[in-house]
Design a protein around this motif. Sequence first.
Motif, PDB file in Angstrom:
ATOM      1  N   GLU A 242       4.830 -11.672   4.100  1.00 13.48           N
ATOM      2  CA  GLU A 242       3.623 -11.407   5.107  1.00 13.48           C
ATOM      3  C   GLU A 242       2.535 -10.619   4.825  1.00 13.48           C
ATOM      4  OE1 GLU A 242       6.708 -12.908   8.787  1.00 13.48           O
ATOM      5  OE2 GLU A 242       5.740 -10.641   8.792  1.00 13.48           O
ATOM      6  N   THR A 243       2.682  -9.904   3.648  1.00  5.56           N
ATOM      7  CA  THR A 243       1.566  -8.954   3.190  1.00  5.56           C
ATOM      8  C   THR A 243       0.680  -9.772   2.653  1.00  5.56           C
ATOM      9  OG1 THR A 243       2.712  -8.461   1.237  1.00  5.56           O
ATOM     10  CG2 THR A 243       3.144  -6.900   3.252  1.00  5.56           C
ATOM     11  N   VAL A 244       1.122 -10.968   1.960  1.00  2.00           N
ATOM     12  CA  VAL A 244       0.085 -11.393   0.883  1.00  2.00           C
ATOM     13  C   VAL A 244      -1.067 -12.013   1.818  1.00  2.00           C
ATOM     14  CG1 VAL A 244      -0.116 -13.584  -0.640  1.00  2.00           C
ATOM     15  CG2 VAL A 244       1.965 -12.350  -0.549  1.00  2.00           C
ATOM     16  N   PRO A 245      -1.134 -12.997   2.837  1.00  4.65           N
ATOM     17  CA  PRO A 245      -2.151 -13.422   3.189  1.00  4.65           C
ATOM     18  C   PRO A 245      -2.923 -12.316   4.052  1.00  4.65           C
ATOM     19  CG  PRO A 245      -0.224 -14.546   4.638  1.00  4.65           C
ATOM     20  CD  PRO A 245       0.291 -13.629   3.314  1.00  4.65           C
ATOM     21  N   LYS A 250      -7.228 -11.397   5.313  1.00  4.64           N
ATOM     22  CA  LYS A 250      -7.763 -10.210   6.080  1.00  4.64           C
ATOM     23  C   LYS A 250      -8.377  -9.239   5.361  1.00  4.64           C
ATOM     24  CE  LYS A 250      -4.958 -11.441   9.919  1.00  4.64           C
ATOM     25  NZ  LYS A 250      -3.432 -11.099  10.444  1.00  4.64           N
ATOM     26  N   GLY A 251      -7.933  -8.865   4.284  1.00  3.28           N
ATOM     27  CA  GLY A 251      -8.151  -7.365   3.479  1.00  3.28           C
ATOM     28  C   GLY A 251      -9.398  -7.485   3.259  1.00  3.28           C
ATOM     29  N   ARG A 252     -10.296  -8.723   2.745  1.00  2.73           N
ATOM     30  CA  ARG A 252     -11.609  -8.855   2.279  1.00  2.73           C
ATOM     31  C   ARG A 252     -11.475  -8.170   1.031  1.00  2.73           C
ATOM     32  NH1 ARG A 252     -13.856 -12.093   5.659  1.00  2.73           N
ATOM     33  NH2 ARG A 252     -13.330 -12.141   7.722  1.00  2.73           N
ATOM     34  N   ARG A 303      -5.258   1.802  -1.583  1.00  3.18           N
ATOM     35  CA  ARG A 303      -5.111   2.567  -0.323  1.00  3.18           C
ATOM     36  C   ARG A 303      -4.784   1.454   0.844  1.00  3.18           C
ATOM     37  NH1 ARG A 303      -8.423   6.581  -1.509  1.00  3.18           N
ATOM     38  NH2 ARG A 303     -10.161   6.018  -0.460  1.00  3.18           N
ATOM     39  N   MET A 304      -5.780   0.536   0.656  1.00  6.82           N
ATOM     40  CA  MET A 304      -5.732  -0.563   1.700  1.00  6.82           C
ATOM     41  C   MET A 304      -4.633  -1.314   1.593  1.00  6.82           C
ATOM     42  SD  MET A 304      -6.221  -3.954   2.797  1.00  6.82           S
ATOM     43  CE  MET A 304      -7.026  -4.855   1.716  1.00  6.82           C
TER      44      MET A 304
END
Length: 471
Positions: A242-245, A250-252, A303-304
């Motif tokens: 779930e971290t991938v999308p 969302k991470g831009r 960090r993000m």
Amino acid sequence: MPFAPVTDSIVRELCAICGDARVIFGDASRLARYGRDQVPEKHLHVPPEVVVMPGSAAEVQAVMRLANRALVPVTPRGAGSGLSGGAIPVHGGICLSMERMDRILEVDTANLVAVVEPGVVTNRLDEVLKPLGLFFAGYPMSEEVCTLGGNAAHNAGGGRAVKYGVTRRYITGLEVVTPAGELLTLGGKRFKDVTGYDLLGLLVGSEGTLGIFTRITIRLLPRPRYRRSLLVLFDGVQPAIETVPEIVIKGRMVPASIEFMDRISFQEACRSLREGIPYQRAGAAMLLESDGSHEAQVAAEARMMESVCLARGPLDVFAADSEEESGRFWKIRKQIPWTLKTLATHSSIEDIVVPVGAIPAIIGKIQALSSQYAVRIPVFGHAGDGNLHAHPLKDPGQTEAAWYDLIPRLLSDLYRETAALGGTISGEHGIGSKRRGYLRLVMDAGQIELLRKIKNVMDPNGILNPGKIFD
Ligand SMILES: Cc1cc2nc3c(=O)[nH]c(=O)nc-3n(C[C@H](O)[C@H](O)[C@H](O)COP(=O)(O)OP(=O)(O)OC[C@H]3O[C@@H](n4cnc5c(N)ncnc54)[C@H](O)[C@@H]3O)c2cc1C
């Protein structure tokens, strides 16, 4: 189209073109080595009748003129590291091994391109480019063994494709020998070109079925000065995937790498490497990387990604700042396909790709198929591109006959689920001989017919790498 066998007189002509020492004929064990690639399915392996190793484009042209006249099939071959049977001569005939054409002809730092012969091992170019602060960004993760000709023919992608894209983006020029033996020069050192149809784009990724590459011009990028890698261990697949999308959409930001490893893949690779990382509890792992020329930005991106992971309660987060430490993480990831192959007598390395947002859904589907067929299916891959390598493994209790009965059904179901999520059956390994029977699951009849027409225009006698892509 029926093909002609390789006769003694054809062998004599091949010897006259390339030299006796460059032709292998009548030696079953040496021929067998050219009859396989890295597909684990041994029943797909077929030896050629003869191997020829040309040393120049002129020799390739002469071989092709002979083969086209005699209607003998020709299969081009790089290092044979492919995972779709692309370099396997399924109709016998001539294996055209490009191993002798392995010169780096030019590194043009003024124009930021390299000109190479196709048999150059990908990593060898990297070693030459490293001191110049440059790199070829489309390289695959088999870089230590594969060749640049194979990379171009398969439009290879690798662990950094999420940021840098795949091989096609970096090929600016190709010298190509057609099946009839003509020499074409496409593109050059220029980075933009919309003159007529994009033949270069068509040839890259054509799996050795439309022409033989004899010279490749590759665009180079400045080598990133900084990189920061994270190895994040989770207790299960879902929080990891779930971290991938979240990072990509969302991470831009555009990370350099987002690699996923499920429990079996990660643990078995660590075990085989005797890795000191506490891998035994991990249900999944992510290898994340940011890179660039500005240290502060690279650190901020790392960090993000870390904060996205922390929000999902990881077991451990390991960070690497040095080449050496990050190399250790990549070693685990690169070890996976080699280790998985040893876990079962029979297996299949898959290469599905879905839109990034559908990654969690396809993982759920693969888990369901694993239960339905009672088969272990470890999964790993370039999750940032939506490209996953599901790797069904034969159970030791299963007979060979049961496996061969099961695997086509399992793959059809996997491919249908993939297509239903907007995906397709290969992101980087190609269709080759292995997946040709499944093309119709993801392409309509009209598209397949158009591909056939293109093949027919380029190769009316169908002698170049037959038995690939099409049923
Ligand atoms: C452990 C492992 C990891 C891998 N990781 C990746 C990865 O990250 N990304 C990826 O994309 N692939 C990966 N692969 C698959 C494989 O390494 C790539 O497809 C690679 O590009 C194949 O190069 P090769 O030189 O071995 O080509 P081969 O396997 O010899 O041939 C591949 C295809 O190219 C054609 N071909 C070869 N040379 C020429 C030429 N000069 N002209 C025209 N056609 C030619 C052949 O006919 C065949 O169809 C991996 C494989 C392994 C074993």
